[in-house]
Write an enzyme that holds these catalytic residues in place. Structure first.
Site, mmCIF file in Angstrom:
data_model
loop_
_atom_site.group_PDB
_atom_site.id
_atom_site.type_symbol
_atom_site.label_atom_id
_atom_site.label_comp_id
_atom_site.label_asym_id
_atom_site.label_seq_id
_atom_site.Cartn_x
_atom_site.Cartn_y
_atom_site.Cartn_z
ATOM 1 N N HIS B 138 0.880 -1.166 0.000
ATOM 2 C CA HIS B 138 0.000 0.000 0.000
ATOM 3 C C HIS B 138 0.924 1.225 0.000
ATOM 4 C CE1 HIS B 138 -2.793 2.972 1.700
ATOM 5 N NE2 HIS B 138 -3.785 2.150 1.420
ATOM 6 N N ASP B 215 3.051 -4.242 8.072
ATOM 7 C CA ASP B 215 1.872 -3.407 7.879
ATOM 8 C C ASP B 215 0.670 -4.352 8.026
ATOM 9 O OD1 ASP B 215 -0.394 -2.258 6.826
ATOM 10 O OD2 ASP B 215 0.513 -1.687 4.900
ATOM 11 N N GLN B 218 -4.541 -4.647 6.975
ATOM 12 C CA GLN B 218 -5.547 -5.561 6.417
ATOM 13 C C GLN B 218 -5.543 -6.910 7.117
ATOM 14 O OE1 GLN B 218 -7.869 -4.885 4.226
ATOM 15 N NE2 GLN B 218 -7.135 -2.834 3.759
ATOM 16 N N LYS B 241 -10.246 -0.181 10.601
ATOM 17 C CA LYS B 241 -10.386 -1.411 9.818
ATOM 18 C C LYS B 241 -10.740 -2.610 10.706
ATOM 19 C CE LYS B 241 -7.263 -0.164 6.012
ATOM 20 N NZ LYS B 241 -8.103 0.685 5.215
ATOM 21 N N CYS B 379 -4.798 2.392 -3.782
ATOM 22 C CA CYS B 379 -3.566 2.882 -3.139
ATOM 23 C C CYS B 379 -2.400 1.913 -3.303
ATOM 24 C CB CYS B 379 -3.788 3.186 -1.659
ATOM 25 S SG CYS B 379 -4.741 4.666 -1.389
#
Lengths: 142, 422
Positions: B138, B215, B218, B241, B379
């Site tokens: 991302h 990261d 998600q 999220k 993104c």
């Protein structure tokens, strides 16, 4: 020769005949399919109005005191909306283009396509069209 | 006819026995119409919806204990501080960290990556050094490293991605050398859904003493985060999220790194003492939390963690996997679909193209039908444009409250898109 306001009214009237969204979009898609393709030589980065979602290419030329726009997009709905904008603005005097309010977009219920959130290049294209007009008009029209 | 009825009733309860319809009552936003149709919200990878417990936790905070945290001697301030710090403890347990010193409240994943890139990256990176990310990052786990490397005259390298959307691990191993000072990779890809083998990446990196950041933006909505199990050195995720509010996020970092790192933001809260000549920084984790924090956000995130605990990751995975399989089946049946990202190990994200249709056009028609999907680069512009040579994809991403009927609606929508546009 119709004025910008007259063409805007005409388009708003045409759209008032449609009573559901599908008819509206089918018409826009049809317009998009029928828009004359821009010359391949203009489909370069130089003429590109960059959007995040869809790409738009725009060329403007002065002919006998009037601005002629040609444009294209990779998305057909964007292209259909371009066809409407060209119908309204192309072949008009730069001064008139710079002052055009383009209220028909709202009237036909397509305002959401101009939202920055869409990032489809349309709003930027209108800005470019108006900037060309301002450059060619050679006077302060605002 | 009868079999239709039976099938519909059977659909109401997933194979796990989890009652999605009861759960949906907790999400008031799902009970509305868009363009005259019941909304089908399939943009969960961008942000998911909030249960009443989270919404109420925020309004309760303002109704009952709103006050600035830390340093206050009055009761309201103490209560607000207690609630804020209780949320931090919930996060610690949620990610299985050793100490609350390792849990820093940020504004989101983006700030977490920026904090590490500036505070840690700046101090370890020299000219000619290398940082590794992947081709599927991302922008938020790419741009900060790109800027850092440019500033330091260092080199940013990308783990390549195969056609299915998986990291090519033997290429990654070949990229490791003495110059590599940092690795930061996405745990679960937001645009492809791929679940990356992060434990393997960390094991390889640690053999060479290279710290690894994950990261997890998600990942956190779908998978149990366990920083001890993965042994990651840094991990960032966002509240919004994981059913929490926007504007709050978490950076986990090992204490040994945080102690050496200098804050990249300064001001109130992050100081122990200040004179006209110098400042002594506060202890961990406050050293990295300059200014009045997002108190309501932290409390809302705490409530969101409670919600996830109540549902359980087992139920979340089972329900989401069922939806993913069903979506693959239904979209396959629609015909003319090209799936982008077909990794073996996937979260509930389906990225696809409809043959002969621009994603923007498809998204516009689906929106008219009340179906919220995302279109474009998501993104991850380099991945979509440079790696896959596409102008965008359509992405449907599913959460625990989505139903098979909603996927049926998506499939119907796709048929309509095809009818109108092909």
């Amino acid at each position: 020769m119709q004025t910008i306001a007259e063409i805007e009214d005409q388009i708003a009237e045409e759209f008032s005949l449609f009573d559901d969204w599908m008819d509206k979009y089918e018409y826009i898609i049809e317009l998009g399919k029928n828009l004359p393709l821009i010359d391949e030589k203009y489909k370069t980065d130089e003429y590109k109005v960059k959007g995040c979602q869809s790409q738009v290419w725009l060329n403007a030329e002065m002919k006998e005191g009037k601005l002629i726009y040609k444009a294209d997009s990779d998305a057909i709905i964007t292209k259909g909306l371009i066809a409407l904008l060209i119908r309204v603005l192309s072949n008009q005097k730069p001064e008139d283009i710079a002052n055009a309010k383009l209220e028909f977009i709202n009237k036909i219920g397509m305002k959401e396509h101009l939202s920055p959130n869409r990032s489809n290049g349309l709003m930027s294209m209108i800005n470019y069209m108006k900037n060309y007009a301002l450059t060619y008009s050679g006077e302060n029209v605002r | 006819m009868q079999s239709d009825v039976i099938e519909n009733i059977a659909k109401r309860k997933s194979q796990t026995g989890f009652d999605v319809y009861k759960l949906r009552d907790e999400f008031p936003i799902l009970n509305q119409k868009v363009h005259g149709n019941p909304v089908v919200y399939l943009d969960n990878a961008a942000t998911n919806q909030k249960p009443l417990s989270v919404i109420n936790s925020i309004s309760d905070y303002y109704k009952t204990i709103n006050s600035n945290v830390h340093r206050g001697v009055h009761s309201l301030s103490e209560k607000a501080t207690e609630a804020y710090e209780a949320a931090r403890e919930k996060v610690r347990e949620f990610v299985n960290a050793d100490s609350i010193k390792e849990i820093i409240f940020t504004s989101g994943t983006t700030e977490g990556v920026n904090l590490v890139a500036y505070s840690f990256g700046e101090s370890i990176l020299n000219e000619g050094d290398e940082v590794i990310v992947s081709q599927m990052e991302h922008h938020s786990n790419l741009v900060p490293w790109q800027i850092l490397c440019e500033k330091k005259n260092a080199v940013l390298k990308y783990i390549p991605v195969n056609d299915a959307g998986e990291l090519i691990m033997n290429e990654f191993e070949k990229m490791i050398n003495d110059k590599v000072k940092m690795i930061s990779v996405v745990y679960v890809s937001n645009s492809l859904g791929t679940i990356n083998p992060v434990k393997e990446i960390i094991e390889i990196a640690h053999k060479h003493n290279i710290p690894v950041m994950l990261d997890a933006a998600q990942a956190a909505p779908h998978l149990k985060i366990d920083v001890k199990y993965s042994d990651c050195d840094f991990l960032a995720f966002s509240g919004h999220k994981v059913f929490g509010p926007t504007g709050i996020g978490i950076l986990y970092a090992k204490e040994k790194f945080l102690e050496k790192m200098l804050p990249y933001k300064s001001g109130g809260e992050m100081i122990k003492s200040v004179t006209y000549n110098e400042t002594v920084f506060n202890d961990l984790p406050y050293k990295f939390e300059a200014g009045t924090p997002n108190i309501e956000g932290a409390i809302g995130l705490g409530a969101a963690i409670d919600f996830i605990k109540r549902i359980g990751y087992e139920n979340i995975s089972a329900q989401e996997n069922e939806l993913l399989d069903y979506a693959n089946e239904k979209l396959g049946e629609a015909g003319g679909i090209r799936f982008i990202g077909t990794a073996k190990n996937k979260a509930s994200v389906v990225s696809f193209l409809i043959e002969g249709v621009h994603p923007y056009d498809a998204g516009t028609i689906l929106d008219q039908m009340g179906i919220a999907v995302r279109t474009g680069f998501h993104c991850t512009q380099p991945l979509i444009e440079q790696r896959y040579k596409l102008t965008g994809t359509i992405r449907a991403s599913f959460s625990i409250y989505n139903t098979k009927e909603e996927i049926d609606r998506l499939a119907e929508g796709i048929l309509k898109v095809k009818k109108m546009l092909v």
